[in-house]
Design a protein around this motif. Structure first.
Motif: not given
Lengths: 275, 275
Positions: A214-215, A243-244, A265-275, B266-269
């Motif tokens: 999906m990414d 994840h971008t 980092s094992l961590k990825s911070c994501v959010k709605p695209v464009g926001f 809006l963010k989730s890690c």
């Protein structure tokens, strides 16, 4: 009849504040091209390898013209249940009948598939069976279509087919990480990338395992069409925060892939695209 | 024949450091129960609503016994293409034939479906068509099976069927956020939750749109089986880093849902589970 965006997603044009990028001329031109998509199926394909990308593509097709062919050795239902196969060399084949499965409908055979612009090869346990049976149908199909494709994509162990077909020679590619050791034995001159959510080299895109498809698809469609407008809004309509960063690959660490980037980092911070 | 975990995922037992939680007695007991799963299909179902959860369930079924029925008005291929339907009251029906679509194979009808423990209702544009045609087949099925189910799940606008069947009376529920206004007109006494990735009330679990079904499924299976061991390892094998806070719902803000929690991040890690 083109579906009115106003009725499909009432808030499409008023709500989303996309980042200020402008589509290029070729991206704008792509928005009117009717790309012919092909997705290969085989017994034991991984469902989410197919449907993760497909969900995004189906949603985009309400706005940008697309056509789809599901291609397999025969038309009709193709099961996600893998036939029995050898998992450990020297051991008897393992029977996977106790797993639940879903069947997707193949619309074309390799012989009847129409001209294609974009071809996607999913992964799954079924890849192992094909290799074990010396079945090179998919590889032959890739070889026959490669020149006329604008893009070739694989998800998960689907990159094994790309490797075996020879198209990955001198190209970067990745695969899912829990089966890394099995996959990287294939293909001459393949530049296997141990830590990558997805790779992009020329017209070939390959992703890591299952959900990574999906990414990769979001990154791929952003490149083909430009993200602003339809592509970003589709991601928000299906409520997927992608994840971008293609370099984010904690699963290469989880699964102990040799050469994995253990400092990232094992961590990825994501959010709605464009926001 | 139970599939050996050693051959399926070579690193399963050696690599994953799960957080120190111990499964309860009932969770341990559930690991041997053969739960009968049912997933309803209808023309215009949303593919990822079905396959996001199903990918996780299929993977878990290699280790914990499960059975599956795909249930529709007829057996055979069921398309994700929605029939023409009215999107805006007073406007003519909109034709969605130009969208690409996939067909999944229904194994049972509502009449032939076996006894079920767990039932999942997906969403999709097709929900609108069913409502428009006063088709209450799914609602009748839910009503007839509800008492004997151990769990009832919905993804996206699938909660409309739950609402219309009456089982959501005095219960918390959510739906996808881009069609919020359409959904919440349904159901008497439903406690619709504007900001929720998923809800859980009694034996009913409902999720927000499309991709949220996977997050709900991980939370659901963690509750049923305990997360340590199989459930966590499946998530890492499919390389999905789930959202684990049911209150994280930035899409309720993106889509301007009345009453949405605009103060939340809006963010989730996310990261691989157990790491």
């Amino acid at each position: 009849m083109r579906f009115s965006s106003i009725t499909l997603l009432p808030l499409l044009l008023t709500t989303t504040l996309t980042t200020a990028t402008t589509p290029s001329k070729s991206q704008l031109a792509n928005r009117s091209k009717k790309f012919s998509l092909g997705i290969v199926l085989f017994p034991g394909f991984e469902p989410l390898d197919v449907i993760g990308p497909f969900e995004i593509l189906q949603s985009v097709s309400a706005y940008y013209p697309l056509s789809i062919s599901f291609i397999a050795s025969q038309t009709g239902p193709i099961t996600s249940r893998s036939p029995p196969h050898v998992m450990v060399p020297g051991q008897p084949p393992v029977n996977l009948d106790h797993l639940i499965a879903v069947s997707l409908h193949a619309t074309h055979t390799f012989a009847t598939a129409p001209p294609l612009d974009i071809l996607l090869i999913p992964g799954g346990m079924g890849n192992m069976v094909l290799v074990e049976n010396n079945d090179t149908t998919i590889e032959s199909f890739i070889q026959s279509r490669y020149k006329s494709l604008t893009h070739l994509l694989s998800v998960c162990t689907g990159s094994v087919s790309l490797a075996r077909s020879g198209v990955l020679k001198n190209k970067r590619a990745t695969t899912n990480k829990s089966f890394w050791n099995w996959v990287v034995q294939f293909g001459e001159g393949v530049k296997w990338v141990p830590s990558a959510r997805w790779t992009h080299d020329g017209k070939i895109w390959t992703s890591s395992g299952v959900a990574a498809g999906m990414d990769m698809t979001y990154a791929f469609l952003s490149k083909v069409y430009g993200k602003e407008g339809v592509v970003d809004n589709v991601l928000n309509a299906i409520e997927y925060a992608p994840h971008t960063d293609p370099k984010w690959d904690p699963f290469s660490v989880v699964w102990d892939v040799p050469g994995a980037d253990t400092k990232g980092s094992l961590k990825s911070c994501v959010k709605p695209v464009g926001f």
